[in-house]
Write a protein that holds these residues in place. Structure first.
Motif, PDB file in Angstrom:
ATOM      1  N   GLN A 115      11.489   9.358 -13.697  1.00  0.00           N
ATOM      2  CA  GLN A 115      10.900  10.537 -13.062  1.00  0.00           C
ATOM      3  C   GLN A 115       9.413  10.585 -13.391  1.00  0.00           C
ATOM      4  O   GLN A 115       9.041  10.615 -14.570  1.00  0.00           O
ATOM      5  N   THR A 116       8.572  10.563 -12.363  1.00  0.00           N
ATOM      6  CA  THR A 116       7.138  10.715 -12.636  1.00  0.00           C
ATOM      7  C   THR A 116       6.904  12.137 -13.122  1.00  0.00           C
ATOM      8  O   THR A 116       7.309  13.107 -12.484  1.00  0.00           O
ATOM      9  N   ILE A 117       6.257  12.232 -14.271  1.00  0.00           N
ATOM     10  CA  ILE A 117       5.953  13.537 -14.863  1.00  0.00           C
ATOM     11  C   ILE A 117       4.488  13.882 -14.655  1.00  0.00           C
ATOM     12  O   ILE A 117       4.121  15.026 -14.430  1.00  0.00           O
ATOM     13  N   PHE A 118       3.654  12.841 -14.736  1.00  0.00           N
ATOM     14  CA  PHE A 118       2.218  13.062 -14.496  1.00  0.00           C
ATOM     15  C   PHE A 118       1.592  11.758 -14.024  1.00  0.00           C
ATOM     16  O   PHE A 118       1.896  10.697 -14.555  1.00  0.00           O
ATOM     17  N   HIS A 119       0.754  11.883 -13.014  1.00  0.00           N
ATOM     18  CA  HIS A 119       0.027  10.710 -12.532  1.00  0.00           C
ATOM     19  C   HIS A 119      -1.464  11.026 -12.609  1.00  0.00           C
ATOM     20  O   HIS A 119      -1.928  11.975 -11.984  1.00  0.00           O
ATOM     21  N   ALA A 120      -2.177  10.271 -13.437  1.00  0.00           N
ATOM     22  CA  ALA A 120      -3.594  10.570 -13.669  1.00  0.00           C
ATOM     23  C   ALA A 120      -4.452   9.327 -13.491  1.00  0.00           C
ATOM     24  O   ALA A 120      -4.914   8.729 -14.478  1.00  0.00           O
ATOM     25  N   PHE A 155       8.188   0.543 -14.280  1.00  0.00           N
ATOM     26  CA  PHE A 155       7.474  -0.507 -13.546  1.00  0.00           C
ATOM     27  C   PHE A 155       5.952  -0.300 -13.493  1.00  0.00           C
ATOM     28  O   PHE A 155       5.209  -1.245 -13.326  1.00  0.00           O
ATOM     29  N   ARG A 156       5.527   0.954 -13.578  1.00  0.00           N
ATOM     30  CA  ARG A 156       4.122   1.214 -13.221  1.00  0.00           C
ATOM     31  C   ARG A 156       3.114   0.808 -14.303  1.00  0.00           C
ATOM     32  O   ARG A 156       1.951   0.538 -13.998  1.00  0.00           O
ATOM     33  N   GLN A 157       3.559   0.776 -15.581  1.00  0.00           N
ATOM     34  CA  GLN A 157       2.590   0.506 -16.655  1.00  0.00           C
ATOM     35  C   GLN A 157       1.940  -0.873 -16.508  1.00  0.00           C
ATOM     36  O   GLN A 157       0.761  -1.049 -16.760  1.00  0.00           O
ATOM     37  N   GLY A 166      -1.294   1.917 -10.869  1.00  0.00           N
ATOM     38  CA  GLY A 166       0.128   2.175 -11.125  1.00  0.00           C
ATOM     39  C   GLY A 166       0.870   2.651  -9.897  1.00  0.00           C
ATOM     40  O   GLY A 166       2.083   2.784  -9.901  1.00  0.00           O
ATOM     41  N   ALA A 167       0.160   2.902  -8.821  1.00  0.00           N
ATOM     42  CA  ALA A 167       0.754   3.364  -7.565  1.00  0.00           C
ATOM     43  C   ALA A 167      -0.262   3.182  -6.444  1.00  0.00           C
ATOM     44  O   ALA A 167      -1.454   3.191  -6.719  1.00  0.00           O
ATOM     45  N   PRO A 168       0.198   3.055  -5.195  1.00  0.00           N
ATOM     46  CA  PRO A 168       1.591   2.796  -4.858  1.00  0.00           C
ATOM     47  C   PRO A 168       1.972   1.339  -5.128  1.00  0.00           C
ATOM     48  O   PRO A 168       1.133   0.450  -5.034  1.00  0.00           O
ATOM     49  N   LEU A 169       3.238   1.138  -5.431  1.00  0.00           N
ATOM     50  CA  LEU A 169       3.753  -0.211  -5.685  1.00  0.00           C
ATOM     51  C   LEU A 169       4.500  -0.763  -4.475  1.00  0.00           C
ATOM     52  O   LEU A 169       4.970  -1.900  -4.490  1.00  0.00           O
ATOM     53  N   ALA A 170       4.623   0.048  -3.451  1.00  0.00           N
ATOM     54  CA  ALA A 170       5.419  -0.333  -2.276  1.00  0.00           C
ATOM     55  C   ALA A 170       4.974  -1.649  -1.652  1.00  0.00           C
ATOM     56  O   ALA A 170       5.779  -2.377  -1.066  1.00  0.00           O
ATOM     57  N   VAL A 171       3.687  -1.978  -1.815  1.00  0.00           N
ATOM     58  CA  VAL A 171       3.131  -3.156  -1.144  1.00  0.00           C
ATOM     59  C   VAL A 171       3.916  -4.438  -1.430  1.00  0.00           C
ATOM     60  O   VAL A 171       4.095  -5.275  -0.544  1.00  0.00           O
ATOM     61  N   GLY A 192       6.964  13.294  -1.103  1.00  0.00           N
ATOM     62  CA  GLY A 192       6.107  14.388  -1.543  1.00  0.00           C
ATOM     63  C   GLY A 192       4.660  14.049  -1.191  1.00  0.00           C
ATOM     64  O   GLY A 192       3.906  14.855  -0.627  1.00  0.00           O
ATOM     65  N   ILE A 193       4.296  12.809  -1.511  1.00  0.00           N
ATOM     66  CA  ILE A 193       2.977  12.263  -1.156  1.00  0.00           C
ATOM     67  C   ILE A 193       3.207  11.221  -0.065  1.00  0.00           C
ATOM     68  O   ILE A 193       4.234  10.552  -0.052  1.00  0.00           O
ATOM     69  N   ALA A 194       2.235  11.116   0.849  1.00  0.00           N
ATOM     70  CA  ALA A 194       2.367  10.109   1.916  1.00  0.00           C
ATOM     71  C   ALA A 194       1.610   8.854   1.504  1.00  0.00           C
ATOM     72  O   ALA A 194       0.508   8.946   0.946  1.00  0.00           O
ATOM     73  N   ASN A 195       2.206   7.703   1.749  1.00  0.00           N
ATOM     74  CA  ASN A 195       1.471   6.465   1.490  1.00  0.00           C
ATOM     75  C   ASN A 195       1.722   5.451   2.597  1.00  0.00           C
ATOM     76  O   ASN A 195       2.705   5.560   3.338  1.00  0.00           O
ATOM     77  N   ILE A 196       0.794   4.490   2.703  1.00  0.00           N
ATOM     78  CA  ILE A 196       0.977   3.400   3.682  1.00  0.00           C
ATOM     79  C   ILE A 196       0.771   2.045   3.010  1.00  0.00           C
ATOM     80  O   ILE A 196       0.063   1.936   2.014  1.00  0.00           O
ATOM     81  N   THR A 211      -1.830   2.220  -0.121  1.00  0.00           N
ATOM     82  CA  THR A 211      -2.595   3.363  -0.634  1.00  0.00           C
ATOM     83  C   THR A 211      -1.871   4.675  -0.393  1.00  0.00           C
ATOM     84  O   THR A 211      -1.121   4.804   0.584  1.00  0.00           O
ATOM     85  N   ASP A 212      -2.078   5.624  -1.280  1.00  0.00           N
ATOM     86  CA  ASP A 212      -1.661   6.999  -0.993  1.00  0.00           C
ATOM     87  C   ASP A 212      -2.674   7.606  -0.033  1.00  0.00           C
ATOM     88  O   ASP A 212      -3.858   7.226  -0.036  1.00  0.00           O
ATOM     89  N   LEU A 213      -2.219   8.568   0.765  1.00  0.00           N
ATOM     90  CA  LEU A 213      -3.112   9.173   1.755  1.00  0.00           C
ATOM     91  C   LEU A 213      -3.360  10.650   1.507  1.00  0.00           C
ATOM     92  O   LEU A 213      -4.326  11.223   2.007  1.00  0.00           O
ATOM     93  N   LYS A 356      14.679   3.615   1.451  1.00  0.00           N
ATOM     94  CA  LYS A 356      13.694   2.538   1.372  1.00  0.00           C
ATOM     95  C   LYS A 356      13.055   2.379  -0.016  1.00  0.00           C
ATOM     96  O   LYS A 356      12.979   1.271  -0.545  1.00  0.00           O
ATOM     97  N   GLU A 357      12.605   3.483  -0.614  1.00  0.00           N
ATOM     98  CA  GLU A 357      11.907   3.338  -1.901  1.00  0.00           C
ATOM     99  C   GLU A 357      12.847   2.801  -2.976  1.00  0.00           C
ATOM    100  O   GLU A 357      12.445   1.985  -3.811  1.00  0.00           O
ATOM    101  N   ALA A 358      14.100   3.240  -2.967  1.00  0.00           N
ATOM    102  CA  ALA A 358      15.063   2.741  -3.963  1.00  0.00           C
ATOM    103  C   ALA A 358      15.291   1.241  -3.755  1.00  0.00           C
ATOM    104  O   ALA A 358      15.380   0.473  -4.720  1.00  0.00           O
ATOM    105  N   LEU A 360      13.103  -0.814  -2.519  1.00  0.00           N
ATOM    106  CA  LEU A 360      11.886  -1.514  -2.956  1.00  0.00           C
ATOM    107  C   LEU A 360      11.847  -1.704  -4.470  1.00  0.00           C
ATOM    108  O   LEU A 360      11.375  -2.731  -4.971  1.00  0.00           O
ATOM    109  N   PHE A 361      12.363  -0.733  -5.219  1.00  0.00           N
ATOM    110  CA  PHE A 361      12.380  -0.903  -6.680  1.00  0.00           C
ATOM    111  C   PHE A 361      13.440  -1.922  -7.093  1.00  0.00           C
ATOM    112  O   PHE A 361      13.231  -2.687  -8.033  1.00  0.00           O
ATOM    113  N   ALA A 362      14.567  -1.946  -6.369  1.00  0.00           N
ATOM    114  CA  ALA A 362      15.566  -2.994  -6.642  1.00  0.00           C
ATOM    115  C   ALA A 362      14.919  -4.364  -6.418  1.00  0.00           C
ATOM    116  O   ALA A 362      15.128  -5.314  -7.181  1.00  0.00           O
TER     117      ALA A 362
END
Ligand SMILES: Nc1ncnc2c1ncn2[C@@H]1O[C@H](COP(=O)(O)OP(=O)(O)OP(=O)(O)O)[C@@H](O)[C@H]1O
Ligand SMILES: CC(=O)N[C@H]1[C@@H]2OC[C@@H](O2)[C@@H](O)[C@@H]1O[C@H](C)C(=O)O
Length: 393
Positions: A115-120, A155-157, A166-171, A192-196, A211-213, A356-358, A360-362
Motif C-alpha cells: 500500500q502506498t502510504i506516501f509518495h514524495a 518494487f519501487r525502491q 519510483g513511479a510510474p513503473l507500468a512502462v 486515483g492518479i492518471a498515468n500513460i 508518466t503520471d499526468l 491490468k496493474e496487478a 503488470l506487477f506479476a
C-alpha cells in the motif's frame, strides 16, 4: 527445500504461475490477478487465469486513511499497519485461492505492490537534502509466511536507487506486452492518479516513456466522501448533473506540476481536498453546487489526460484501463478532446481494465525471477529488475 535452491528452481522454469497484487490510491480493496507466464523479457506471454478484487471493509479503509498521504501521522499506527496490511493481504490471497480451488503449491510466486502510504518525488518536497522517495507498506514476509508462497515485494525502491522517481513503473510491462512497431500506442491507466505509457512505432521520432499526468479519480472520490459519504460517484450520476465552471477549472490547472517536463510522478499528497479548497477560496463568484464542482473535477482529469496525449503530436492507438474507464462522463470528455484518436479495449488483449496493474506487477516479478534485465535503451527507463524476496520459511 532449501530456500535458495527453491528460488533457483523457480528461476530455471520457463512457465511460471504468479499472483499479482495491487492496492492503489483509491483504497477500494485488493486486486488479485493469477497469471500464467511463458518465457520472460521480450518473449513474455501472459494469460490471466483468475481475477478478483476483494473490497476493504470500512474500518480497514478508515485505518489506512488515517496515515495515507498525510504529512503528520502516528508512527505507531504506521508500524502496526505495516504488519497488518501484509497479514490481511495474505488472508485475501488464501481466500481467493480457495475460491478458485487452487493450492498454494501450484503458485510459484506472489508479486506484492504493497500500500502506498506516501509518495514524495523531488518535485513534491523540493528539499535539496533529499532524493526522490516513496513508501509502500504491508511487509512481504507476512505474505510469504501466511500463504506459503515465495513473495517478491517493494518494487519501487530499486527504481529510485537507480535514479528514477519510483513511479510510474507500468512502462516495463506495457512495453513487453503492448509494443507494436506498426503503430504508436498509449496505455492510459485511470486510477486515483492518471498515468500513460507511450510506446513509439518503429517510424516514430518519439521515445518510450511513462508518466503520471495528474488526478484521475482521486479528487472526485475525496469530494464524494466529504459531501455525500459515498466512496465514489458511481456512473458519474452527480457530476453529470453539474456544469463545468471555467474559472475554477483554470485555477485547478494552475499548479507547478502541470508545467513540469515529462516524465513525472505525483499522488494524493498533492491532488487532495486541500488543493481543491485553496482554489475554491480564490474563486470570485464562488456559488457552485456540489455537482458543478464534480463536473469541473471531472473536466480537470479529462484535460490533464488528453493534453499529454495531444502533445505527443502523433497518431496513436489509445488503450485505457483502471477504474476510471467505468466513469462515463470522464470517458466522454476524454473522447471529446481526442477526436482523432482510436481507442482500443484492453480486453482485446486478454486483460481486463481492472486487473491490468496487478498483472503488470506479476510481470515485474516474472522478470526478477528470470534473473535477466532488459536493455530498454532509453534514458528514462532504467535497465533494472525490481523487488525483494521473502521466503515462507
Ligand atoms: N462505475 C463507476 N463510475 C464512476 N467511477 C468509477 C466506477 N467504477 C470505478 N470507478 C472509479 O475507479 C476508482 C477505482 O479505480 P482503481 O481501482 O483503478 O484505482 P487504484 O488502483 O486504487 O488507483 P491507482 O492506479 O491510482 O493506484 C474508484 O474509486 C472510482 O473513482
Ligand atoms: C507511488 C504510487 O503508488 N504510484 C502509483 C499511483 O497509481 C497510479 C500512479 O500513481 C502511478 O504512478 C503508480 O502506479 C502505477 C501502477 C505505476 O507505477 O505504473
Amino acid at each position: 527445500m532449501n530456500n535458495i535452491r527453491r528460488l533457483f528452481e523457480i528461476s530455471k522454469k520457463t512457465d511460471r504461475r504468479i499472483i499479482g497484487l495491487m492496492s492503489g490510491t483509491s483504497l477500494d480493496g485488493l486486486d488479485i490477478a493469477l497469471c500464467q507466464f511463458n518465457g520472460s523479457g521480450l518473449s513474455t506471454e501472459v494469460k490471466l487465469l483468475n481475477f478478483i478484487t476483494i473490497p476493504y471493509p470500512q474500518d480497514f479503509k478508515e485505518d489506512i486513511k488515517g496515515i495515507f498521504s498525510k504529512e503528520t501521522i502516528s508512527l505507531e499506527k504506521l508500524c502496526l499497519l505495516n504488519e497488518k496490511i501484509g497479514i490481511v493481504h495474505a488472508n485475501y490471497i488464501n481466500r481467493a485461492l480457495s475460491e478458485w480451488n487452487i493450492k498454494a503449491e501450484a503458485v510459484d510466486a506472489i508479486a506484492s505492490h504493497g500500500q502506498t502510504i506516501f509518495h514524495a518525488p523531488f518535485s513534491k518536497h523540493q528539499d535539496p537534502n533529499y532524493t526522490n522517495a516513496t513508501l509502500q507498506i504491508g511487509d512481504g514476509d507476512h505474505i510469504a509466511v501466511n500463504t506459503g508462497i515465495v513473495t517478491i515485494s517493494d518494487f519501487r525502491q530499486k527504481n529510485i536507487a537507480a535514479g528514477g522517481e519510483g513511479a510510474p513503473l507500468a512502462v516495463y510491462g506495457d512495453y513487453i506486452l503492448f509494443n507494436t512497431p506498426s503503430h504508436s500506442t498509449v496505455l492510459l491507466n485511470i486510477g486515483g492518479i492518471a498515468n500513460i505509457t507511450f510506446l513509439p512505432s518503429a517510424t516514430s521520432k518519439g521515445t518510450m516513456f511513462s508518466t503520471d499526468l495528474g488526478p484521475g479519480n482521486t479528487m472526485l472520490d475525496q469530494f464524494m466522501q466529504r459531501k455525500y459519504q459515498l466512496y465514489f460517484d458511481k456512473d458519474a450520476l452527480y457530476a453529470k448533473k453539474g456544469k463545468v465552471n471555467q474559472d475554477l477549472l483554470n485555477l485547478l490547472l494552475d499548479d507547478l506540476f502541470f508545467s513540469l517536463p515529462l516524465p513525472k510522478s505525483t499522488g494524493p499528497e498533492l491532488f487532495n481536498l486541500k488543493y481543491l479548497d485553496s482554489r475554491l477560496a480564490k474563486l470570485q463568484n464562488g456559488n457552485l453546487s456540489n455537482e458543478d464542482i464534480l463536473a469541473t473535477l471531472c473536466e480537470l482529469s479529462a484535460i490533464a489526460i488528453s493534453r499529454a496525449i495531444k502533445d505527443l503530436k502523433e497518431k496513436v492507438i489509445l488503450i485505457p484501463s483502471g477504474g476510471g474507464v467505468h466513469n462515463p462522463l470522464l470517458m466522454e470528455r476524454i473522447k471529446f478532446y481526442l477526436p482523432e484518436t482510436t481507442l482500443r479495449n484492453i480486453e482485446d488483449y486478454g486483460i481486463t481494465a481492472d486487473s491490468k496493474e496487478a498483472v503488470l506487477f506479476a510481470l515485474l516479478a516474472n522478470e526478477t525471477l528470470s534473473g535477466e534485465t532488459i536493455n530498454f535503451k532509453t534514458e528514462t527507463v532504467k535497465n533494472i529488475c525490481m523487488g525483494k524476496v521473502s521466503f515462507p520459511q
